[in-house]
Design an enzyme around this catalytic site. Structure first.
Site, PDB file in Angstrom:
ATOM      1  N   PHE A 154       0.805  -1.230   0.000  1.00 21.13           N
ATOM      2  CA  PHE A 154       0.000   0.000   0.000  1.00 21.13           C
ATOM      3  C   PHE A 154       0.836   1.277   0.000  1.00 21.13           C
ATOM      4  CE2 PHE A 154      -1.225  -1.689   4.478  1.00 21.13           C
ATOM      5  CZ  PHE A 154      -0.171  -1.072   5.143  1.00 21.13           C
ATOM      6  N   HIS A 197      -2.444   2.801  12.861  1.00 18.89           N
ATOM      7  CA  HIS A 197      -1.678   2.835  14.114  1.00 18.89           C
ATOM      8  C   HIS A 197      -0.302   2.155  13.993  1.00 18.89           C
ATOM      9  CE1 HIS A 197      -3.053  -1.208  16.131  1.00 18.89           C
ATOM     10  NE2 HIS A 197      -2.815  -1.365  14.858  1.00 18.89           N
TER      11      HIS A 197
HETATM   12  C1  LIG Z   1      -2.617  -5.008  11.901  1.00 15.34           C
HETATM   13  S1  LIG Z   1      -3.078  -5.946  10.512  1.00 15.34           S
HETATM   14  C2  LIG Z   1      -4.740  -5.413  10.233  1.00 15.34           C
HETATM   15  C3  LIG Z   1      -5.567  -6.419   9.471  1.00 15.34           C
HETATM   16  C4  LIG Z   1      -7.036  -6.090   9.259  1.00 15.34           C
HETATM   17  N1  LIG Z   1      -7.236  -4.886   8.511  1.00 15.34           N
HETATM   18  C5  LIG Z   1      -7.773  -6.025  10.587  1.00 15.34           C
HETATM   19  O1  LIG Z   1      -8.360  -5.003  10.920  1.00 15.34           O
HETATM   20  O2  LIG Z   1      -7.760  -7.033  11.302  1.00 15.34           O
HETATM   21  C6  LIG Z   1      -2.165  -5.125   9.237  1.00 15.34           C
HETATM   22  C7  LIG Z   1      -2.287  -5.762   7.877  1.00 15.34           C
HETATM   23  O3  LIG Z   1      -1.615  -4.920   6.923  1.00 15.34           O
HETATM   24  C8  LIG Z   1      -0.855  -5.721   6.048  1.00 15.34           C
HETATM   25  N2  LIG Z   1       0.272  -4.919   5.546  1.00 15.34           N
HETATM   26  C9  LIG Z   1       1.346  -4.498   6.248  1.00 15.34           C
HETATM   27  N3  LIG Z   1       2.141  -3.756   5.468  1.00 15.34           N
HETATM   28  C10 LIG Z   1       1.570  -3.730   4.230  1.00 15.34           C
HETATM   29  C11 LIG Z   1       1.913  -3.111   3.015  1.00 15.34           C
HETATM   30  N4  LIG Z   1       3.017  -2.365   2.895  1.00 15.34           N
HETATM   31  N5  LIG Z   1       1.075  -3.254   1.968  1.00 15.34           N
HETATM   32  C12 LIG Z   1      -0.066  -4.012   2.076  1.00 15.34           C
HETATM   33  N6  LIG Z   1      -0.447  -4.615   3.226  1.00 15.34           N
HETATM   34  C13 LIG Z   1       0.362  -4.473   4.290  1.00 15.34           C
HETATM   35  C14 LIG Z   1      -0.419  -6.893   6.902  1.00 15.34           C
HETATM   36  O4  LIG Z   1      -0.075  -8.007   6.113  1.00 15.34           O
HETATM   37  C15 LIG Z   1      -1.643  -7.129   7.769  1.00 15.34           C
HETATM   38  O5  LIG Z   1      -2.532  -8.049   7.187  1.00 15.34           O
END
Ligand SMILES: C[S@@+](CC[C@H](N)C(=O)[O-])C[C@H]1O[C@@H](n2cnc3c(N)ncnc32)[C@H](O)[C@@H]1O
Length: 347
Positions: free
Chosen positions: A238, A256
């Site tokens: 992202f 966060h």
């Molecule tokens: C804290 S989790 C939140 C998951 C979900 N949205 C929830 O509310 O349970 C963060 C998510 O962001 C994804 N993520 C982290 N960095 C990312 C990136 N640079 N691009 C895409 N996804 C990413 C992780 O793989 C993970 O699934």
């Protein structure tokens, strides 16, 4: 007389309130250990006597009864009357802590036990240095490091599902979904929230964006829960890639994790990806605006210190300010469930 002996009885004294917090780590460890042993799963079929439960778990007799009764005192188990009363799950532990339940959140608790319990031992170092105290202490990136091991990846993803689904029904109600046709969940993990929203609003189509490593878990969850014909996965980063175009962009527990510059980047990219009238919806444990009450949000922010190089939790007012800076013409916030709030912005 020591401090403990002089504590007022009945749980209402000033010292009691300090000691309750001080001994919080013991209660946490009793819960984590019960989940690790599968106590709530063993009790799912039928209540058991202390002897039966001890035998099933393979525990030494010395402290097994204290362990079970501590779970009763914590409100995590019920026990029938009399000296041989049988132990049983409460309705809440049956729902959330039995491995066979679809609402099982034990993966999250196992992760807290295996990782965070130890890392929080270095809170003082984190506060002095501002540096994370987890696996990335010596370099590396949280998700890359966690996702190297498929078992940890699956555990983290299921933990996210267990935690985020607390606000799924509220989120399905809190937005006028009838005004929108498409939704993209940015950092969707297994896609559980998206799947729930699409089932609740059958006119919606959705895509979940997450790292390529997550694809398998997303696809397995979609196979189990659907809806296969309206839900797709978009592999991407992202930060490096453009966000998918959709009428509504969701960010669940994403902001966060990152520092202020990265938060602003994501909100600006959301603005660019949305059509006129489109919505960005951010849901997480926002700290209350006066920064006094939402302990989950405040401790969550300290957890971001332990886990990330620059992440922090913010208030809904902070987030609305950054949305306005990004160009969103209308912003609002709404409580969802427990400590969870959503902040929305309309382009
Ligand atoms: C804290 S989790 C939140 C998951 C979900 N949205 C929830 O509310 O349970 C963060 C998510 O962001 C994804 N993520 C982290 N960095 C990312 C990136 N640079 N691009 C895409 N996804 C990413 C992780 O793989 C993970 O699934």
């Amino acid at each position: 007389m020591n401090d403990l002996e002089s504590a007022p009885r009945g749980g209402s004294g000033a010292l009691d309130s300090i000691l309750r917090i001080a001994f919080g780590f013991q209660a946490s460890k009793v819960l984590f250990t019960a989940v690790r042993f599968g106590v709530f799963t063993e009790l799912a079929e039928a209540p058991l006597t202390a002897g039966e439960l001890r035998a099933r778990l393979g525990l030494h007799p010395r402290a097994a009864r204290d362990f079970f009764d501590a779970l009763v005192a914590l409100g995590l188990l019920d026990r029938g009357p009399g000296p041989d009363g049988r132990y049983a799950n409460t309705p809440v532990t049956a729902r959330y802590l039995d491995r066979g339940s679809p609402s099982y959140v034990g993966c999250a608790l196992e992760m807290y036990d295996n990782r965070l319990y130890g890392f929080w031992g270095s809170l003082a170092d984190g506060l002095r240095t501002g540096e994370p105290q987890n696996e990335i202490k010596d370099g590396g990136e949280l998700f890359g490091t966690l996702y190297k091991d498929p078992e940890r990846l699956a555990c983290f993803q299921q933990a996210m599902t267990g935690l985020t689904m607390r606000s799924a029904d509220a989120l399905a109600e809190a937005v006028d979904w009838s005004a929108h046709r498409t939704v993209a969940d940015i950092g969707c993990a297994e896609g559980a929230m998206l799947s729930h929203l699409l089932h609740r609003h059958p006119h919606l189509r959705g895509t979940g964006l997450d790292l390529e490593a997550v694809r398998g878990n997303f696809e397995r969850h979609r196979e189990r829960c659907g809806p296969a014909d309206r839900l797709t996965f978009t592999a991407g980063d992202f930060f490096a890639d453009p966000l998918p175009r959709a009428d509504v962009l969701l960010f669940g527990h994403i902001l966060h994790d990152w520092d202020l510059a990265a938060k602003r980047t994501l909100l600006r990219k959301a603005y660019e990806a949305l059509p006129e009238g489109g919505l960005v919806v951010i849901h997480e444990s926002f700290i209350d605006d006066d920064r006094r009450e939402n302990l989950v949000g405040l401790l969550g922010s300290l957890n971001m210190l332990i886990e990330t190089p620059g992440g922090f939790d913010c208030t809904a007012a902070d987030c609305r300010g950054w949305l306005a800076e990004a160009g969103f013409r209308e912003t609002w916030s709404r409580h969802l469930a427990g400590a969870e709030t959503m902040v929305a912005g309309r382009k």
